[in-house]
Design a protein around this motif. Structure first.
Motif, PDB file in Angstrom:
ATOM      1  N   ILE A   1     -41.305 -11.981  23.081  1.00 38.16           N
ATOM      2  CA  ILE A   1     -42.532 -12.371  23.786  1.00 38.16           C
ATOM      3  C   ILE A   1     -43.369 -13.269  22.887  1.00 38.16           C
TER       4      ILE A   1
ATOM      5  N   LYS B   1     -42.505 -10.923  30.936  1.00 37.04           N
ATOM      6  CA  LYS B   1     -41.951  -9.626  30.565  1.00 37.04           C
ATOM      7  C   LYS B   1     -43.065  -8.582  30.573  1.00 37.04           C
TER       8      LYS B   1
ATOM      9  N   ASN C   1     -39.176  -8.061  21.402  1.00 40.07           N
ATOM     10  CA  ASN C   1     -38.936  -8.260  22.835  1.00 40.07           C
ATOM     11  C   ASN C   1     -38.911  -9.731  23.242  1.00 40.07           C
TER      12      ASN C   1
ATOM     13  N   GLY D   1     -46.132 -11.962  28.011  1.00 42.61           N
ATOM     14  CA  GLY D   1     -46.164 -10.522  28.212  1.00 42.61           C
ATOM     15  C   GLY D   1     -47.375 -10.106  29.028  1.00 42.61           C
TER      16      GLY D   1
END
Length: 385
Positions: free
Chosen positions: A25, A137, A23, A115
């Motif tokens: 992150i 995120k 992702n 994150g």
């Protein structure tokens, strides 16, 4: 005291870091206490003094209040600690979690991706991090996915929690009598639970909560605290009990009828039992969560009682009392082996009473198995006393 084994923490962190990489992150701030326990093996009693777990690709850190330092150093499987204080003589040191956190994030490049669990993190912290320029995120869904499938250690403790909940139900029912209060009824199970847990599981953490809703009115509002109301002849009663050991919970609920219930009460309890059986039989890998709920609901609907259903058939269970993913009519998630759910369809009729059993099941390779085993058939729950 029993804590999460290091190898399980490492495996979970490796899985999380893989998801971070996928992702994009760079580091995480973990706020939710159950997620912190899952990823570190440490849980405090109170979080009125905020505790933060930081996860990087190569290390983990805790920001903790001073009164939790010894506890955290003994149990938390992390690399570093930052401690803040609330004692006057230490007022020259960090006195809030913000101070060490600000130093940590000031050292990070502002192009790093942070994150957060957006379903739990305070809006004030989110805003503070936004002001600092971080690209944020959401990691909530990734953690939900991870925790939804239980590993061997988690399943072991879930089984023990189920065993203890059965012990407690059995002791409460063995001492049931008209004229006792809901609280007295609970206490018999509580006493036996604590006695057996102390003998069978030395040096472990065991907890419980329960509520009993007796009488037509109270049983149709089944999420009520136990009261001093006394059982009467011909009562409908819902008794709900959760037991946890080392954080992992089993939910075990039974509806029972005292005295000589009328035929519709017996019919409704039998229907709730049948709807639960149908729900359990629907649980297997590859089935959508919504289909379990719908199958059980249709059994109640076909019997003419659809208007008296108030809730989904069940919820995820593990470290949290209610956790995702849920078994409800609009959830498309596909069940997988190792997921854990309550199965608890309910029927609530104002003039008749409330009727609901709840059992905790683990999804297996070809179906599910219940970790709560107390008898659930109608004949077992009629008490002519």
């Amino acid at each position: 005291m029993q804590t999460v084994k290091k190898e399980y923490v490492e495996k979970r962190l490796n899985d999380l870091r893989k998801r971070m990489s996928e992702n994009g992150i760079d580091f995480l701030i973990i706020w939710d206490p159950d997620n912190q326990y899952y990823l570190s093996g440490f849980r405090a009693i109170s979080y009125s003094r905020p505790i933060i777990l930081l996860v990087y690709p190569d290390k983990t850190q805790y920001i903790i209040p001073a009164l939790e330092e010894d506890h955290a150093r003994e149990n938390a499987k992390v690399d570093d600690f930052f401690v803040y204080h609330e004692k006057y003589s230490n007022s020259y040191l960090d006195t809030t979690f913000h101070q060490p956190l600000e130093r940590i994030i000031d050292k990070l490049a502002k192009d790093k991706v942070l994150g957060l669990e957006l379903n739990t993190v305070p809006a004030s912290l989110y805003k503070e991090l936004q002001i600092n320029g971080f690209n944020i995120k959401d990691i909530s869904h990734e953690l939900i996915e991870m925790r939804a499938i239980k590993d061997e250690e988690e399943i072991y403790w879930l089984d023990q929690a189920g065993f203890l909940s059965d012990i407690a139900l059995d002791a409460s029912f063995a001492n049931l009598k008209v004229g006792m209060s809901e609280l007295e009824f609970d206490s018999n199970g509580d006493r036996k639970l604590l006695e057996i847990a102390s003998k069978k599981y030395p040096d472990n953490i065991v907890g419980y909560e329960n509520w009993t809703c007796s009488g037509i009115k109270r049983s149709t509002m089944p999420h009520l605290y136990s009261s001093t109301r006394k059982f009467e002849k011909n009562d409908v009663v819902i008794h709900s009990r959760q037991v946890w050991i080392n954080g992992y919970r089993a939910e075990n609920e039974r509806t029972f009828l005292i005295g000589k219930p009328h035929e519709e009460q017996k019919k409704c309890l039998q229907l709730a039992i049948e709807a639960q059986r149908i729900g359990m039989e629907a649980v297997k890998p590859g089935v959508k969560a919504k289909d379990v709920d719908i199958a059980s609901f249709n059994a109640i609907k076909n019997a003419g009682y659809a208007d008296f259903v108030q809730h989904r058939i069940g919820h995820g269970l593990g470290l949290t009392e209610h956790e995702e993913p849920y078994l409800r009519f609009d959830n498309e998630i596909v069940l997988k082996e190792g997921m854990v759910y309550t199965i608890e369809p309910g029927i609530y009729i104002p003039s008749v009473g409330g009727f609901r059993h709840s059992d905790t099941v683990i999804v297996t390779k070809d179906g599910c198995r219940s970790i709560t085993k107390y008898p659930r058939e109608l004949i077992d729950l009629l008490f002519d006393i």
